[in-house]
Design an enzyme around this catalytic site. Sequence first.
Site: not given
Ligand code: AMP
Length: 403
Positions: A42, A203
């Site tokens: 940044r 999620k």
């Molecule tokens: P986000 O912060 O919502 O972008 O999510 C990122 C996280 O999703 C990372 O820590 C990944 O390890 C997790 N993730 C991605 N695919 C999977 C999966 N199939 N099962 C469990 N965790 C996942």
Amino acid sequence: MANHKTLDDLFGQGPLTGKHVLVRADLNVPVNEAGDVSDATRLERLLPTLKDLSAKGAKIGILSHFGRPKGERKPEMSLKPIAAALSDLLGSPVSFAEDCIGLAAGDALSALSDGGIVVLENTRFHPGEEKNDKEFAEAVAANAEIYVNDAFSAAHRAHGSTEGIAHLLPAFAGRAMEQELDALGKALGEPERPVVAIVGGAKISTKLDLLGNLVAKVDALVIGGGMANTFLAAQGVNVGKSLCEHDLADTAREIMGKADAAGCTIILPTDAVVAAEFKAHAASQTVPIDAVPEDQMILDVGTDTLATLAGHFETAKTVVWNGPLGAFEVEPFNVGTDTAARHVAMLTKMGTMVSVAGGGDTVAALNGAGAADDFSYVSTAGGAFLEWLEGKTLPGVAALENG
Ligand code: AMP
């Protein structure tokens, strides 16, 4: 589309020599236990604005928040060490003022030689900052003649130093802000089609607004990561032990319906890499999506899915990416994300598409794949990037556009 004024507009308005210019930056950089800046991205992105203003002889006061002092003066959240880090990067002195308002700020600005820079103390030491209190914004503005906002990453917050002040002084977008707005405009404002969006991550509950906005704007939406499991389960696929928000099945079906109505193709995994545990080098196998064993979990997309994605990337003119396709932090479940990211990076380098990525873990995932440098633009803006993907108006940007 965008009607904010830029530094070039400012420079066209006459000499800046000796004028007091406040630059809203995002100096809220990660600092390690030894007190050193551990990621200076940044700060580096701020340099073009500072150098250009400095070359024109302006006296520059930098405004920024740091941490969450909640309106109180907390010494451990002082910007003083960041001023030193900025000075090292610039290779020229940067002074520091104990306050962002009043005589401390005014005198520090006046004391600068033409082209000099001072970092003003954490704006959030004042409760008026987060309340977007008019008196606070007026007190900040009182010490300057011009305002430049170069902190896209803080633009989703209507605070005194990001929004309020832009109505009180002639306001301009800095170089980094301009670059970010241009990149985002190319990706979703007036993009070249077809546009493919990739949304992954854990999620769907955290990305409902984002999915809702994207299906109305893009031609194809790739859903990967844990959130794909919720969509698959909503279609009757047995996802075994996978991370899955079964209670959001109706919501997933609604999003698919909205996509259908908008002519957006949703692309879900057709195969998956599964394992019994979420652990590095756990025994894993690739299975068709309708053959996930009951006692296993989906941790990445499989090769068939990657081949489908490759076909979409070959014809895409624009790719927007948020979130990993699998549990990328743990080998070998990084392979899907890495393969897709490198393909997008390669096509971008060849000039067949514009690619924009950002938000949360995405930057880490693309860096891990060695792909970030070849994307057209990787936003480090976090929350502001996500709100923009959700189609929300960012108050800090809107205030510039009215100026
Ligand atoms: P986000 O912060 O919502 O972008 O999510 C990122 C996280 O999703 C990372 O820590 C990944 O390890 C997790 N993730 C991605 N695919 C999977 C999966 N199939 N099962 C469990 N965790 C996942």
